[in-house]
Design a protein around this motif. Structure first.
Motif, PDB file in Angstrom:
ATOM      1  N   PRO A   6      15.984  -9.167   5.167  1.00  0.00           N
ATOM      2  CA  PRO A   6      15.442  -9.106   3.803  1.00  0.00           C
ATOM      3  C   PRO A   6      13.912  -9.221   3.813  1.00  0.00           C
ATOM      4  O   PRO A   6      13.348  -9.970   4.622  1.00  0.00           O
ATOM      5  N   PHE A   7      13.274  -8.478   2.949  1.00  0.00           N
ATOM      6  CA  PHE A   7      11.824  -8.562   2.785  1.00  0.00           C
ATOM      7  C   PHE A   7      11.516  -9.166   1.420  1.00  0.00           C
ATOM      8  O   PHE A   7      12.245  -8.946   0.445  1.00  0.00           O
ATOM      9  N   THR A   8      10.415  -9.907   1.340  1.00  0.00           N
ATOM     10  CA  THR A   8       9.999 -10.509   0.077  1.00  0.00           C
ATOM     11  C   THR A   8       8.720  -9.835  -0.421  1.00  0.00           C
ATOM     12  O   THR A   8       7.907  -9.331   0.367  1.00  0.00           O
ATOM     13  N   LYS A   9       8.581  -9.841  -1.715  1.00  0.00           N
ATOM     14  CA  LYS A   9       7.417  -9.230  -2.347  1.00  0.00           C
ATOM     15  C   LYS A   9       6.121  -9.824  -1.778  1.00  0.00           C
ATOM     16  O   LYS A   9       5.997 -11.039  -1.612  1.00  0.00           O
ATOM     17  N   GLY A  10       5.192  -8.947  -1.440  1.00  0.00           N
ATOM     18  CA  GLY A  10       3.896  -9.381  -0.929  1.00  0.00           C
ATOM     19  C   GLY A  10       3.790  -9.371   0.577  1.00  0.00           C
ATOM     20  O   GLY A  10       2.684  -9.464   1.125  1.00  0.00           O
ATOM     21  N   GLU A  11       4.901  -9.257   1.289  1.00  0.00           N
ATOM     22  CA  GLU A  11       4.841  -9.188   2.755  1.00  0.00           C
ATOM     23  C   GLU A  11       4.100  -7.934   3.181  1.00  0.00           C
ATOM     24  O   GLU A  11       4.136  -6.891   2.515  1.00  0.00           O
ATOM     25  N   LYS A  50      -0.242   1.957   9.915  1.00  0.00           N
ATOM     26  CA  LYS A  50      -0.687   1.827   8.521  1.00  0.00           C
ATOM     27  C   LYS A  50      -0.081   0.562   7.922  1.00  0.00           C
ATOM     28  O   LYS A  50       1.117   0.318   8.019  1.00  0.00           O
ATOM     29  N   SER A  51      -0.914  -0.266   7.287  1.00  0.00           N
ATOM     30  CA  SER A  51      -0.440  -1.509   6.676  1.00  0.00           C
ATOM     31  C   SER A  51       0.062  -1.221   5.262  1.00  0.00           C
ATOM     32  O   SER A  51      -0.614  -0.577   4.461  1.00  0.00           O
ATOM     33  N   ILE A  52       1.278  -1.723   4.971  1.00  0.00           N
ATOM     34  CA  ILE A  52       1.916  -1.486   3.676  1.00  0.00           C
ATOM     35  C   ILE A  52       2.327  -2.822   3.081  1.00  0.00           C
ATOM     36  O   ILE A  52       2.868  -3.686   3.781  1.00  0.00           O
ATOM     37  N   THR A  53       2.075  -3.007   1.790  1.00  0.00           N
ATOM     38  CA  THR A  53       2.478  -4.224   1.085  1.00  0.00           C
ATOM     39  C   THR A  53       3.807  -3.989   0.392  1.00  0.00           C
ATOM     40  O   THR A  53       3.968  -3.034  -0.373  1.00  0.00           O
ATOM     41  N   VAL A  54       4.793  -4.878   0.669  1.00  0.00           N
ATOM     42  CA  VAL A  54       6.110  -4.775   0.035  1.00  0.00           C
ATOM     43  C   VAL A  54       5.967  -5.102  -1.441  1.00  0.00           C
ATOM     44  O   VAL A  54       5.441  -6.155  -1.809  1.00  0.00           O
ATOM     45  N   LYS A  55       6.439  -4.217  -2.294  1.00  0.00           N
ATOM     46  CA  LYS A  55       6.215  -4.341  -3.732  1.00  0.00           C
ATOM     47  C   LYS A  55       7.261  -5.195  -4.448  1.00  0.00           C
ATOM     48  O   LYS A  55       7.013  -5.714  -5.530  1.00  0.00           O
ATOM     49  N   LEU A  73      12.687   0.959   2.322  1.00  0.00           N
ATOM     50  CA  LEU A  73      11.326   0.754   1.824  1.00  0.00           C
ATOM     51  C   LEU A  73      10.547   2.056   1.983  1.00  0.00           C
ATOM     52  O   LEU A  73      10.556   2.674   3.055  1.00  0.00           O
ATOM     53  N   LEU A  74       9.883   2.465   0.922  1.00  0.00           N
ATOM     54  CA  LEU A  74       9.069   3.675   0.963  1.00  0.00           C
ATOM     55  C   LEU A  74       7.794   3.407   1.768  1.00  0.00           C
ATOM     56  O   LEU A  74       7.171   2.362   1.605  1.00  0.00           O
ATOM     57  N   ILE A  75       7.419   4.346   2.627  1.00  0.00           N
ATOM     58  CA  ILE A  75       6.233   4.133   3.470  1.00  0.00           C
ATOM     59  C   ILE A  75       5.111   5.113   3.148  1.00  0.00           C
ATOM     60  O   ILE A  75       4.067   5.091   3.788  1.00  0.00           O
ATOM     61  N   THR A  76       5.326   5.965   2.150  1.00  0.00           N
ATOM     62  CA  THR A  76       4.272   6.871   1.695  1.00  0.00           C
ATOM     63  C   THR A  76       4.468   7.131   0.211  1.00  0.00           C
ATOM     64  O   THR A  76       5.605   7.140  -0.276  1.00  0.00           O
ATOM     65  N   GLY A  78       5.715   0.993  -0.187  1.00  0.00           N
ATOM     66  CA  GLY A  78       6.071  -0.415  -0.303  1.00  0.00           C
ATOM     67  C   GLY A  78       7.164  -0.682  -1.315  1.00  0.00           C
ATOM     68  O   GLY A  78       7.692  -1.799  -1.391  1.00  0.00           O
ATOM     69  N   GLN A  79       7.532   0.340  -2.119  1.00  0.00           N
ATOM     70  CA  GLN A  79       8.594   0.144  -3.100  1.00  0.00           C
ATOM     71  C   GLN A  79       9.975   0.210  -2.445  1.00  0.00           C
ATOM     72  O   GLN A  79      10.194   0.903  -1.459  1.00  0.00           O
ATOM     73  N   TRP A  80      10.879  -0.538  -3.053  1.00  0.00           N
ATOM     74  CA  TRP A  80      12.295  -0.502  -2.680  1.00  0.00           C
ATOM     75  C   TRP A  80      12.893   0.774  -3.271  1.00  0.00           C
ATOM     76  O   TRP A  80      12.877   0.979  -4.478  1.00  0.00           O
ATOM     77  N   VAL A  81      13.425   1.640  -2.410  1.00  0.00           N
ATOM     78  CA  VAL A  81      14.045   2.889  -2.850  1.00  0.00           C
ATOM     79  C   VAL A  81      15.549   2.662  -2.961  1.00  0.00           C
ATOM     80  O   VAL A  81      16.209   2.290  -1.989  1.00  0.00           O
ATOM     81  N   ASN A  82      16.084   2.881  -4.164  1.00  0.00           N
ATOM     82  CA  ASN A  82      17.522   2.661  -4.377  1.00  0.00           C
ATOM     83  C   ASN A  82      18.038   3.628  -5.427  1.00  0.00           C
ATOM     84  O   ASN A  82      17.322   4.525  -5.866  1.00  0.00           O
ATOM     85  N   GLU A  83      19.278   3.444  -5.847  1.00  0.00           N
ATOM     86  CA  GLU A  83      19.919   4.370  -6.783  1.00  0.00           C
ATOM     87  C   GLU A  83      19.244   4.410  -8.152  1.00  0.00           C
ATOM     88  O   GLU A  83      19.465   5.344  -8.935  1.00  0.00           O
TER      89      GLU A  83
END
Length: 498
Positions: free
Chosen positions: A21-26, A33-38, A47-50, A75-80
């Motif tokens: 699991p990832f938490t917001k801000g990680e 490329k550095s990406i911030t989890v949204k 998790l979207l990487i672009t 960094g966004q969670w991609v889901n349904e």
């Protein structure tokens, strides 16, 4: 490419799959490329990487799994909720053959099976009672229990009555599907002997049904028509079963080449790891088995939608390509004829596990058949004719599809799962978990844990253990569903009931 906490499956992918699991801000580093989890993102999810503006295809496994419903950022969670399928109705296809050599060496491994009179090989030696109509299910069950009590299973692996609801009040295709699947069960090599139990007045008339069996061994297959018995039909059935049992109990296992092994490929309760661990592992085994001259069969046609061109282009001939096109489009027409969209999938459990669209599911699902060329295409209820990789027409429903795989002639079903399921069909139904948590939580359900593939163990080592396990089951070791007594059949139904 494996990372410490996520995996990017294909270099072209625009998402990664979370291994925890990832938490917001990680902060995560992907391709430098550095990406911030949204937002908080569960394990197995994407998790979207672009950045992906609305309408942009989202790529996973190197292929589109749908398009962004709104503007999305890295960094966004991609889901349904923010991903929409690209699937529509029937399509036209062009044949672009891809012939990738397997380059897998043959070996001399064997399994211990039962060689039948017609040359087919069973991995079990069981006595079966097969009703021609649901009206006699109770009689069939009573006969099975009485034979089991009398014999204590000496010399055979099991006694089973295969319940179903059909054989009467059906028309056209449904009626023929029932007859074909019941025929396939009666002729299956995992049965050393079969008693066919009929009522007598049903649409599935006993003499016509027995004629479908062809030139069968009458010492191993017998018919009881209960309406024609004066007096106790159970005792009459027991006389026949005792004769059948006396023949079957003399059968012995012998060494058989892997070219005689036929496995069905199925998944259910899939999750975000299905296309990363269990399905690729089963695909590696499928390729290995085909290279040994054996057979694997892939079904769940609706779960090919979105990945169908991969299978079509692996067809050995243009004729097989056309048959595969019909296989896919006919199932789409089936959906559309009932007013249902072709992309009405995945299930709530799939979505909770990280699968967002049918393309997402299909691209993971089809990995179960590895890279081998397609050698045959089977209709529902058809019996296997060609060795190698085959495609079979059946829906995605777990029990219906697994029954169809067994009916086609498979001796074992390899069933991958991320959520877990205990069921089994009328042949050993091995469960392969996609993750180690499931394997630990449900040891009475799971036969093999593919989750070790994301825990540092290389595919080559895991595959070697997997091959050993399958050969052991083929040689008599019980699958979990057999140990639990979870065995049943389900026949596909489309039309009206009279």
């Amino acid at each position: 490419m494996k990372q410490s906490s996520f995996i990017k499956i294909n270099p072209a992918d625009s998402v990664v799959v979370c291994l925890r699991p990832f938490t917001k801000g990680e902060q995560i580093d992907v391709d430098g490329k550095s990406i911030t989890v949204k937002q908080d993102t569960p394990v197995g999810h994407k998790l979207l990487i672009t950045d992906a503006p609305a309408g942009t295809d989202i790529i996973k496994y190197g292929y589109p799994i749908g398009h962004a419903k709104e503007n999305l950022v890295a960094g966004q969670w991609v889901n349904e909720n923010n991903l929409k399928t690209n699937l529509k109705g029937t399509l036209s296809y062009e044949y672009h053959p891809v012939n990738e050599p397997l380059a897998i060496a043959k070996d001399d491994r064997t399994f211990r099976g039962y060689v039948r009179k017609n040359g087919e090989v069973g991995v079990r030696n069981e006595v079966w009672i097969v009703p021609t109509v649901g009206c006699v299910n109770g009689i069939a069950e009573r006969l099975a229990k009485q034979l089991e009590a009398e014999t204590a299973l000496e010399g055979i692996d099991a006694v089973h009555a295969w319940h179903h609801n059909y054989g009467c009040s059906q028309l056209s295709e449904d009626h023929e599907n029932t007859r074909k699947v019941l025929r396939d069960i009666v002729l299956h090599p995992n049965a050393g002997a079969v008693l066919v139990v009929s009522l007598g007045c049903e649409n599935n008339q006993p003499e016509d049904f027995m004629a479908m069996l062809g030139d069968y061994d009458q010492s191993r297959i017998k018919l009881l028509v209960t309406q024609r018995v004066v007096g106790d039909e159970v005792e009459e059935g027991m006389k026949m079963l005792r004769q059948l049992y006396a023949v079957a109990r003399e059968d012995k296992r012998q060494e058989c080449p892997l070219s005689e092994l036929r496995v069905g490929l199925k998944c259910g309760g899939s999750d975000g790891f299905s296309g990363i661990t269990a399905n690729p592992l089963v695909g590696e085994f499928s390729d290995y088995l085909v290279a040994q001259g054996g057979t694997s069969i892939l079904t769940e046609v609706p779960e090919m939608f979105g990945a169908e061109t991969i299978l079509m282009n692996r067809c050995k001939t243009e004729e097989l390509f056309e048959q595969t096109v019909s296989l896919v489009n006919d199932f789409k027409e089936y959906f559309l004829s009932h007013g249902e969209p072709v992309g009405e999938n995945p299930s709530p459990g799939n979505k909770a596990g990280g699968i967002s669209t049918l393309e997402d599911k299909a691209l993971g699902c089809t990995q179960k058949c590895g890279r081998a060329p397609v050698s045959g295409v089977l209709g529902y209820g058809d019996r296997l004719k060609e060795k190698g990789l085959n495609l079979l027409s059946a829906p995605g429903n777990d029990l219906v599809a697994s029954t169809a795989l067994a009916a086609s002639g498979c001796q074992i079903v390899l069933f991958t799962t991320g959520r877990g399921t205990p069921f089994g069909t009328f042949i050993p139904t091995m469960k392969i978990s996609t993750n180690s948590t499931l394997a630990a939580n449900k040891p009475r359900w799971i036969d093999f844990n593919a989750g070790q593939l994301v825990e540092g163990r290389p595919m080559k080592e895991v595959l070697a253990d997997f091959i050993d396990k399958i050969i052991a089951v083929a040689s008599g070791e019980k699958a979990r569903n057999e140990e639990n007594g979870y065995r049943e059949i389900s026949i596909f139904k489309n039309g009206v009931t009279l």
